[in-house]
Enzyme design. Structure first.
Site, mmCIF file in Angstrom:
data_model
loop_
_atom_site.group_PDB
_atom_site.id
_atom_site.type_symbol
_atom_site.label_atom_id
_atom_site.label_comp_id
_atom_site.label_asym_id
_atom_site.label_seq_id
_atom_site.Cartn_x
_atom_site.Cartn_y
_atom_site.Cartn_z
ATOM 1 N N HIS A 103 -6.373 49.350 20.451
ATOM 2 C CA HIS A 103 -7.159 49.502 19.221
ATOM 3 C C HIS A 103 -6.327 50.199 18.143
ATOM 4 C CE1 HIS A 103 -10.434 49.859 22.452
ATOM 5 N NE2 HIS A 103 -10.522 48.647 21.973
ATOM 6 N N CYS A 136 -13.499 34.248 35.763
ATOM 7 C CA CYS A 136 -13.036 34.307 34.377
ATOM 8 C C CYS A 136 -11.512 34.360 34.370
ATOM 9 C CB CYS A 136 -13.598 35.546 33.691
ATOM 10 S SG CYS A 136 -12.807 35.886 32.101
ATOM 11 N N HIS A 161 -10.850 38.128 32.871
ATOM 12 C CA HIS A 161 -11.336 39.311 33.598
ATOM 13 C C HIS A 161 -11.379 39.124 35.112
ATOM 14 C CE1 HIS A 161 -12.989 39.995 29.485
ATOM 15 N NE2 HIS A 161 -12.516 41.185 29.761
ATOM 16 N N LYS A 212 8.443 53.657 34.453
ATOM 17 C CA LYS A 212 9.411 54.744 34.253
ATOM 18 C C LYS A 212 8.748 55.966 33.617
ATOM 19 C CE LYS A 212 13.060 51.839 33.076
ATOM 20 N NZ LYS A 212 13.776 51.502 31.887
HETATM 21 N N1 MSP Z 1 -15.335 43.130 19.423
HETATM 22 C C1 MSP Z 1 -14.310 42.162 19.501
HETATM 23 C C2 MSP Z 1 -13.752 41.822 18.150
HETATM 24 C C3 MSP Z 1 -14.741 41.322 17.156
HETATM 25 S S1 MSP Z 1 -14.012 41.044 15.602
HETATM 26 C C4 MSP Z 1 -15.149 40.222 14.703
HETATM 27 C C5 MSP Z 1 -13.176 42.683 20.390
HETATM 28 N N2 MSP Z 1 -13.123 44.005 20.548
HETATM 29 S S2 MSP Z 1 -12.078 44.763 21.468
HETATM 30 O O1 MSP Z 1 -12.404 46.151 21.324
HETATM 31 O O2 MSP Z 1 -12.109 44.235 22.789
HETATM 32 O O3 MSP Z 1 -10.641 44.462 20.949
HETATM 33 C C6 MSP Z 1 -10.283 44.736 19.643
HETATM 34 C C7 MSP Z 1 -8.816 44.468 19.350
HETATM 35 O O4 MSP Z 1 -7.969 45.268 20.171
HETATM 36 C C8 MSP Z 1 -8.413 43.018 19.591
HETATM 37 O O5 MSP Z 1 -7.671 42.556 18.469
HETATM 38 C C9 MSP Z 1 -7.513 43.100 20.790
HETATM 39 O O6 MSP Z 1 -6.525 42.113 20.764
HETATM 40 C C10 MSP Z 1 -6.903 44.478 20.607
HETATM 41 N N3 MSP Z 1 -6.337 44.952 21.851
HETATM 42 C C11 MSP Z 1 -6.995 45.398 22.972
HETATM 43 N N4 MSP Z 1 -6.062 45.640 23.930
HETATM 44 C C12 MSP Z 1 -4.820 45.336 23.492
HETATM 45 C C13 MSP Z 1 -3.514 45.504 23.964
HETATM 46 N N5 MSP Z 1 -3.245 45.948 25.165
HETATM 47 N N6 MSP Z 1 -2.492 45.220 23.118
HETATM 48 C C14 MSP Z 1 -2.706 44.858 21.820
HETATM 49 N N7 MSP Z 1 -3.916 44.729 21.339
HETATM 50 C C15 MSP Z 1 -4.994 44.715 22.192
HETATM 51 O O7 MSP Z 1 -12.397 41.887 20.861
#
Ligand code: MSP
Length: 503
Positions: free
Chosen positions: A20, A143, A146, A296
């Site tokens: 995030h 899934c 998941h 690491k």
């Molecule tokens: N609620 C939806 C988005 C709705 S937008 C109209 C959602 N939420 S989320 O909390 O699961 O993810 C939000 C963002 O965080 C996404 O862009 C997701 O790709 C990003 N990331 C979550 N884990 C991540 C990583 N490990 N690396 C990079 N970004 C990733 O999806």
């Protein structure tokens, strides 16, 4: 000119984490860059609070969905200032005004003839809040993301006629070739469209109550993804009390999203906007995943790259820098606490921090802190066109390349120190003019890179430019040769060493 940039809205079923932080930091860099270019900027982030992911998590914790949403929305709201994110608004999809906006837009979609009743028969992942086609399902009806067992759904739903938009979407991709960036993500999205579009569920039936009510059928709530996507648009109507910002900031310039949510943003979203008769955004900028498999150990951080620990121990600028520097924005990349510390030491502490300390110390030592006024600087060729190159990269969402272009100059300045060896020049009466030029060039180079780095390292940049007595970090000041530094004091280390493991 207006510039609107958004992050995805984050699910409140868990706590904020590095992924995030990554999207928010990237959006903030663009927001800050466009603001300093004098544009009218709106930067939006927030939380996605409806649907199964949240309803299920709440049930597990014995809470109501609203109580869980209230609790976790606070944590996401608190994350933005911790990251030094300059967002103009924080939307929650449980806001009454958002819900009203969703109902209005989707009612228009229906009135325009793009909604019909149908029966959904197939697989559904409650964690993704996404329907899965037969060819996506993994062995054991699981899934693909998941790996949990999918549920078999058969229910009467309102459907959005996505299939009616096949040609219009193909035309959009042809007319706006940079609608999706970078290009490999565009190709992925286009291939999905060309593969043939099926109608999609727009609502969920009685089994799920946690959502925005369908105005023409109160037994149903909207499918969470349509409710969520609409945040980008609904927020503008109420972000500023007393003023509707929609005209001013819609369509959005950049939606920044991770690759896992590409289909929703690059296919569903423009289609629903077209169905509602609304303009589509200029760009969807898709980034990859931060991967954390590296075991690491780092010297002081252990082996988990936790954004909060880093911020607490190093400040937020090093985290912002590291994430955009170490992983090519757009692709996937391994991140680790060890790699963080290496970048911190070699690039922030040495390349940049030492440069600032050494250069300021030399001006103090050899010229009593007075920056020599010179007819012409050295290195003008090295800096020629840099600001334009940075802006061009940022316009294409190339956040890592823009940073690299700046860092090439940081390295150039370090080499220049060695080439000129001001400590030798200082000893020779005949070389005082050259020493003047060398010191003035170094200060001007330092000032220029700090202006250009401001969107990435906002606090560091402000501190150093302030110390140089040239706090202007506007776009006009980003050109090498603009000058303005007349007097300097020795700059304290910008990035102190952090060797010890905390007790
Ligand atoms: N609620 C939806 C988005 C709705 S937008 C109209 C959602 N939420 S989320 O909390 O699961 O993810 C939000 C963002 O965080 C996404 O862009 C997701 O790709 C990003 N990331 C979550 N884990 C991540 C990583 N490990 N690396 C990079 N970004 C990733 O999806």
């Amino acid at each position: 000119m207006s510039f609107t940039v958004t992050t995805p809205i984050y699910y409140v079923n868990g706590a904020p984490h590095l992924g995030h932080a990554y999207t928010t930091i990237a959006a903030d860099v663009l927001a800050r860059h466009h603001r300093r270019c004098g544009e009218d900027v709106f930067f939006l982030t927030g939380t996605d609070e409806h649907g199964e992911p949240v309803a299920l998590a709440a049930e597990k914790q014995g809470m109501t969905p609203q109580a869980l949403a209230d609790q976790n929305a606070e944590r996401f709201k608190a994350l933005a200032p911790q990251l030094d994110a300059s967002n103009d608004f924080f939307i929650r999809t449980t806001d009454e005004q958002h819900k009203l906006g969703v109902q209005q837009v989707l009612q228009t979609v229906k009135d325009n003839g793009f909604v019909e009743l149908g029966r959904y028969e197939g697989w559904y992942c409650p964690r993704c809040a996404d329907f899965k086609s037969e060819n996506e399902v993994e062995d054991g009806d699981r899934c693909p993301i998941h790996h949990i067992v999918l549920t078999r759904e058969s229910e009467e739903n309102w459907f959005f006629k996505l299939s009616a938009f096949q040609e219009r979407l193909e035309a959009l991709y042809a007319e706006q070739p940079d609608f999706v960036l970078p290009v490999q993500r565009r190709n992925e999205a286009l291939a999905f469209i060309q593969g043939g579009l099926q109608d999609v569920s727009l609502s969920r039936g009685a089994k799920l109550q946690w959502g925005v009510q369908v105005p023409w059928d109160p037994e149903h709530v909207f499918y969470v993804w349509f409710d969520a996507l609409l945040n980008y648009y609904t927020a503008l109507a109420y972000a500023k009390p007393g003023e509707d910002l929609t005209e001013r900031f819609w369509p959005a310039t950049f939606h920044i999203v991770g690759k896992d949510i590409l289909k929703f943003h690059c296919v569903f979203w423009p289609a629903i906007l077209m169905a509602a008769g609304l303009p589509v955004p200029q760009h969807v900028l898709v980034h990859g995943y931060l991967l954390m498999n590296d075991e690491k150990m780092s010297k002081s951080l252990g082996n988990v790259l936790d954004p909060f620990t880093i911020i607490e121990r190093f400040g937020v600028d090093p985290l912002r820098f590291y994430l955009l520097r170490d992983v090519q924005f757009g692709g996937d990349g391994e991140v680790s606490a060890e790699a963080f510390e290496q970048r911190y030491e070699s690039e922030l502490a040495n390349d940049l921090g030492n440069l600032a300390s050494r250069v300021s110390a030399m001006v103090v030592k050899y010229r009593d802190g007075a920056v020599p006024a010179v007819g012409a600087f050295d290195l003008t060729e090295d800096f020629d066109g840099l600001a334009d190159a940075v802006a061009a990269h940022l316009d294409r969402g190339e956040l890592t390349q823009a940073l690299e272009a700046i860092w090439v100059r940081v390295r150039r300045l370090n080499r220049y120190v060695e080439e000129q060896a001001p400590w030798k020049l200082a000893k020779d009466e005949a070389l005082q003019e050259q020493l003047d030029v060398a010191l003035a060039t170094l200060i001007e180079g330092l000032r220029t890179v700090m202006v250009l780095l401001a969107p990435y390292l906002p606090a560091t940049s402000a501190t150093l430019l302030e110390a140089l007595g040239a706090p202007d970090d506007s776009w006009a000041a980003a050109a090498f040769g603009t000058g303005g530094v007349t007097q300097v004091a020795k700059v304290a280390p910008l990035f102190p060493k952090h060797d010890a493991t905390p007790a």
